[in-house]
Design a protein around this motif. Structure first.
Motif, PDB file in Angstrom:
ATOM      1  N   LYS A 390       0.695  -1.288   0.009  1.00 32.11           N
ATOM      2  CA  LYS A 390       0.040  -0.095  -0.128  1.00 32.11           C
ATOM      3  C   LYS A 390       0.892   1.222  -0.165  1.00 32.11           C
ATOM      4  CE  LYS A 390      -3.896  -2.326   0.657  1.00 32.11           C
ATOM      5  NZ  LYS A 390      -4.971  -2.439  -0.199  1.00 32.11           N
ATOM      6  N   VAL A 391       2.270   1.083   0.159  1.00 29.46           N
ATOM      7  CA  VAL A 391       3.066   2.191   0.249  1.00 29.46           C
ATOM      8  C   VAL A 391       3.372   2.601  -1.046  1.00 29.46           C
ATOM      9  CG1 VAL A 391       5.285   3.210   1.267  1.00 29.46           C
ATOM     10  CG2 VAL A 391       3.839   1.577   2.623  1.00 29.46           C
ATOM     11  N   ASN A 392       3.876   3.788  -1.358  1.00 28.57           N
ATOM     12  CA  ASN A 392       4.182   4.502  -2.523  1.00 28.57           C
ATOM     13  C   ASN A 392       5.576   3.651  -2.915  1.00 28.57           C
ATOM     14  OD1 ASN A 392       5.601   5.927  -4.502  1.00 28.57           O
ATOM     15  ND2 ASN A 392       4.273   7.580  -3.925  1.00 28.57           N
ATOM     16  N   PRO A 393       5.458   3.112  -4.053  1.00 28.74           N
ATOM     17  CA  PRO A 393       6.678   2.287  -4.659  1.00 28.74           C
ATOM     18  C   PRO A 393       7.951   3.057  -4.566  1.00 28.74           C
ATOM     19  CG  PRO A 393       5.251   2.518  -6.314  1.00 28.74           C
ATOM     20  CD  PRO A 393       4.231   2.908  -5.140  1.00 28.74           C
ATOM     21  N   GLY A 394       7.682   4.403  -4.716  1.00 24.55           N
ATOM     22  CA  GLY A 394       9.105   5.232  -4.612  1.00 24.55           C
ATOM     23  C   GLY A 394       9.876   5.482  -3.535  1.00 24.55           C
ATOM     24  N   LEU A 395       8.871   4.942  -2.178  1.00 23.52           N
ATOM     25  CA  LEU A 395       9.793   5.343  -0.938  1.00 23.52           C
ATOM     26  C   LEU A 395      10.580   3.958  -0.842  1.00 23.52           C
ATOM     27  CD1 LEU A 395       9.373   6.862   1.705  1.00 23.52           C
ATOM     28  CD2 LEU A 395       8.136   4.638   2.454  1.00 23.52           C
ATOM     29  N   LYS A 396      11.871   4.341  -0.614  1.00 23.23           N
ATOM     30  CA  LYS A 396      12.883   3.442  -0.202  1.00 23.23           C
ATOM     31  C   LYS A 396      12.643   2.823   1.181  1.00 23.23           C
ATOM     32  CE  LYS A 396      17.895   2.178  -0.595  1.00 23.23           C
ATOM     33  NZ  LYS A 396      19.213   2.652  -0.740  1.00 23.23           N
ATOM     34  N   VAL A 397      12.030   1.845   1.500  1.00 24.81           N
ATOM     35  CA  VAL A 397      11.759   1.513   2.900  1.00 24.81           C
ATOM     36  C   VAL A 397      12.991   1.061   3.661  1.00 24.81           C
ATOM     37  CG1 VAL A 397      10.408   0.003   4.493  1.00 24.81           C
ATOM     38  CG2 VAL A 397       9.315   1.045   2.391  1.00 24.81           C
ATOM     39  N   GLU A 398      13.226   1.601   4.876  1.00 22.53           N
ATOM     40  CA  GLU A 398      14.363   1.100   5.646  1.00 22.53           C
ATOM     41  C   GLU A 398      14.185   0.575   6.938  1.00 22.53           C
ATOM     42  OE1 GLU A 398      16.723   4.693   6.124  1.00 22.53           O
ATOM     43  OE2 GLU A 398      16.657   5.487   4.237  1.00 22.53           O
ATOM     44  N   GLU A 399      12.893   0.852   7.314  1.00 28.54           N
ATOM     45  CA  GLU A 399      12.446   0.358   8.674  1.00 28.54           C
ATOM     46  C   GLU A 399      10.909  -0.026   8.580  1.00 28.54           C
ATOM     47  OE1 GLU A 399      13.165   2.587  12.147  1.00 28.54           O
ATOM     48  OE2 GLU A 399      15.636   2.946  11.497  1.00 28.54           O
ATOM     49  N   ALA A 400      10.530  -0.868   9.140  1.00 27.14           N
ATOM     50  CA  ALA A 400       9.218  -1.184   9.383  1.00 27.14           C
ATOM     51  C   ALA A 400       8.766  -1.756  10.709  1.00 27.14           C
ATOM     52  CB  ALA A 400       8.651  -2.191   8.383  1.00 27.14           C
ATOM     53  N   ARG A 401       7.640  -1.436  11.137  1.00 22.86           N
ATOM     54  CA  ARG A 401       7.282  -1.904  12.723  1.00 22.86           C
ATOM     55  C   ARG A 401       5.905  -1.588  12.718  1.00 22.86           C
ATOM     56  NH1 ARG A 401      10.255   2.558  13.271  1.00 22.86           N
ATOM     57  NH2 ARG A 401      12.162   1.389  14.070  1.00 22.86           N
ATOM     58  N   LEU A 402       5.261  -2.157  13.955  1.00 22.82           N
ATOM     59  CA  LEU A 402       3.908  -1.811  14.424  1.00 22.82           C
ATOM     60  C   LEU A 402       3.752  -0.653  15.292  1.00 22.82           C
ATOM     61  CD1 LEU A 402       2.728  -5.457  15.031  1.00 22.82           C
ATOM     62  CD2 LEU A 402       1.367  -3.919  13.304  1.00 22.82           C
ATOM     63  N   ALA A 403       2.855  -0.105  15.210  1.00 23.20           N
ATOM     64  CA  ALA A 403       2.712   1.127  15.952  1.00 23.20           C
ATOM     65  C   ALA A 403       1.297   1.656  16.179  1.00 23.20           C
ATOM     66  CB  ALA A 403       3.622   2.430  15.339  1.00 23.20           C
ATOM     67  N   VAL A 404       1.158   2.449  17.326  1.00 22.91           N
ATOM     68  CA  VAL A 404      -0.126   3.161  17.747  1.00 22.91           C
ATOM     69  C   VAL A 404       0.201   4.507  17.289  1.00 22.91           C
ATOM     70  CG1 VAL A 404      -1.986   3.575  19.120  1.00 22.91           C
ATOM     71  CG2 VAL A 404      -0.747   1.242  19.316  1.00 22.91           C
ATOM     72  N   ILE A 405      -0.734   5.135  16.442  1.00 22.91           N
ATOM     73  CA  ILE A 405      -0.749   6.495  16.189  1.00 22.91           C
ATOM     74  C   ILE A 405      -2.121   7.295  16.557  1.00 22.91           C
ATOM     75  CG2 ILE A 405       0.907   6.181  14.689  1.00 22.91           C
ATOM     76  CD1 ILE A 405      -0.912   7.011  12.324  1.00 22.91           C
ATOM     77  N   GLU A 406      -2.018   8.539  16.379  1.00 26.37           N
ATOM     78  CA  GLU A 406      -3.292   9.256  16.294  1.00 26.37           C
ATOM     79  C   GLU A 406      -3.693   9.791  14.840  1.00 26.37           C
ATOM     80  OE1 GLU A 406      -3.355  12.180  19.339  1.00 26.37           O
ATOM     81  OE2 GLU A 406      -4.094  10.967  20.776  1.00 26.37           O
ATOM     82  N   ASP A 407      -4.944   9.772  14.500  1.00 25.90           N
ATOM     83  CA  ASP A 407      -5.435  10.162  13.053  1.00 25.90           C
ATOM     84  C   ASP A 407      -5.652  11.667  13.283  1.00 25.90           C
ATOM     85  OD1 ASP A 407      -7.784  10.057  14.073  1.00 25.90           O
ATOM     86  OD2 ASP A 407      -8.515   8.304  13.106  1.00 25.90           O
ATOM     87  N   ASP A 408      -5.942  12.123  12.246  1.00 21.65           N
ATOM     88  CA  ASP A 408      -6.274  13.631  11.767  1.00 21.65           C
ATOM     89  C   ASP A 408      -7.393  13.951  13.065  1.00 21.65           C
ATOM     90  OD1 ASP A 408      -4.316  14.375  10.425  1.00 21.65           O
ATOM     91  OD2 ASP A 408      -5.531  13.881   8.558  1.00 21.65           O
ATOM     92  N   ARG A 409      -8.295  12.759  13.464  1.00 22.64           N
ATOM     93  CA  ARG A 409      -9.427  13.150  14.237  1.00 22.64           C
ATOM     94  C   ARG A 409      -9.250  12.869  15.987  1.00 22.64           C
ATOM     95  NH1 ARG A 409     -14.055  14.073  11.987  1.00 22.64           N
ATOM     96  NH2 ARG A 409     -15.143  12.839  13.639  1.00 22.64           N
TER      97      ARG A 409
END
Length: 449
Positions: A390-409
């Motif tokens: 789902k990530v833009n293929p142009g992004l060179k991914v260096e790290e990946a992990r699970l996280a809890v974030i807050e959305d715009d709401r």
């Protein structure tokens, strides 16, 4: 004999005096450079606020004038973007010690209302008469706010007022010679408080409601002014013989969460230490030591060890440094709470370490105090590999992990975090671990750790 010695020492003393003078001049220049940089940042933020409010007013006018879904949706989207930009501008001004929450709340509600309206199918659910009236009221009020901000801006330019003076006066409670900026912004906030004719509808203002609930959920027993003072002094690690005076101010209801401010002066330094202590629970939510930082002696890794030790001493367990910044001999670390292998970004603290002596010169834990709680985290419904697609293929991914974030709401979202580079910039991209939807994209300014 004495003339010969004097003849030898005089040039040495002269060189020493010149050297000391040059060193003092250089130190003064560096300090002035910092002040100028901060002043420029504040001036830019205020001019940006005026610009975004001007554009917001124009865009709200368009939403009233247009009569087609094709034109209304992008116009409402622009209102949402501009309202959030104006909110961000307010956040960059030195107003943490002055209540400006009515204006921030208004901008948050404008953004929330416009976003919810823009994302729905306006062909099937066109604007109601009530929503048209809301947009007309928002247009009138944004015009009023912009007019008042322009008066402040004109005064700032005509009288050559400085935002640094505002920051200093608010922090020390000293009366300014010219209160134009503070008084002008208080007028704006008071006016916004009177906007009772705006009906945003149900579900709007969720950000403010969520934050209010967080404030109400702060745990712990109430503390007295004397207890807050003891906690503040202990937190600074100043010894009793070093302290000249410790003055406690009750902030009352001037902020979202009630707190005491402790202003500490030392015997050997005119630079104060300021500490904010939450009334409920007695946690230190903010601390700043204003002493001048001397020449750098520590590296980043050693500074981080000082920050790690400090957090551990004060009971902040399972914290992971996620980014750092460095300026004027200060290292600034941002830590996020870690639950198992999952980073919990709402629970963050910031620690500033002086690179001359390694002491903690700044601390901020408001996000942690408001958000930290026991969480039951779900299991991902999609794999990391599926989320990566789902990530833009142009992004060179260096790290990946699970996280809890807050959305715009302001809602917490269990996500996959992908960190990497795109062209010359760094980004964090968050994909919902339950639905696979892209939640947020953040451009990273501070280096990751």
């Amino acid at each position: 004999m004495y003339w010969k010695i004097a003849g030898v020492l005089a040039p040495i003393l002269a060189v020493g005096v010149i050297g000391a003078g040059m060193w003092g001049y250089q130190e003064n220049q560096e300090k002035n450079s910092v002040l100028i940089k901060a002043e420029n940042q504040y001036q830019r933020a205020f001019h940006d606020l005026n610009y975004h409010m001007d554009k917001l007013q124009d865009e709200l006018g368009k939403t009233i004038a247009v009569n087609s879904r094709q034109q209304l949706t992008p116009s409402l989207t622009n209102v949402w973007r501009l309202a959030y930009s104006a909110q961000n501008d307010v956040g960059q001004l030195p107003l943490t010690l002055m209540p400006f929450n009515q204006t921030e709340k208004f901008l948050a509600n404008v953004a929330d209302f416009s976003y919810q309206t823009a994302v729905r199918d306006l062909d099937k659910q066109p604007l109601t008469d009530k929503e048209h009236k809301t947009l007309q009221a928002l247009y009138r009020h944004s015009k009023d706010i912009q007019g008042q901000l322009q008066k402040v801006q004109t005064a700032v330019l005509d009288k050559q007022l400085r935002w640094m003076d505002v920051e200093t006066a608010l922090a020390t409670e000293e009366k300014q010679e010219d209160n134009t900026i503070v008084d002008g912004l208080k007028v704006v906030d008071k006016s916004v408080e009177g906007y009772k004719d705006v009906d945003f509808g149900s579900g709007i203002g969720s950000l403010n409601a969520t934050r209010k609930l967080k404030v109400q959920s702060i745990k712990g027993k109430p503390v007295t002014a004397e207890e807050a003072k003891r906690k503040a002094l202990a937190f600074t690690k100043l010894k009793p013989e070093q302290i000249k005076e410790a003055k406690v101010v009750d902030n009352g209801n001037s902020r979202e969460y009630q707190s005491f401010s402790v202003h500490i002066t030392r015997k050997d330094s005119p630079a104060p230490v300021n500490v904010d202590v939450a009334k409920k629970g007695g946690q230190v939510v903010w601390m700043l030591d204003e002493r001048d930082i001397e020449a750098r002696k520590l590296g980043i890794e050693e500074a981080k060890r000082h920050a790690d030790t400090y957090l551990n001493e004060w009971g902040y367990r399972s914290m992971e440094a996620v980014s750092y910044d460095e300026y004027e001999n200060l290292a600034v670390f941002t830590y996020a709470y870690k639950q198992g292998d999952v980073r919990v970004y709402p629970d963050t603290v910031t620690v500033k370490v002086a690179l001359d002596k390694g002491n903690i010169s700044g601390f901020q834990s408001e996000s942690y105090v408001l958000n930290h709680k026991a969480r039951v985290l779900p299991k991902p419904k999609i794999t990391e590999a599926q989320a990566r697609k789902k990530v833009n293929p142009g992004l060179k991914v260096e790290e990946a992990r699970l996280a809890v974030i807050e959305d715009d709401r302001g809602q917490e979202v269990f996500s996959y975090e992908f960190y990497g580079g795109f062209n010359q910039d760094r980004y964090r991209i968050y994909i919902n671990a339950l639905t696979g939807e892209e939640v947020k994209v953040e451009k990273i300014k501070a280096p990751a750790l």
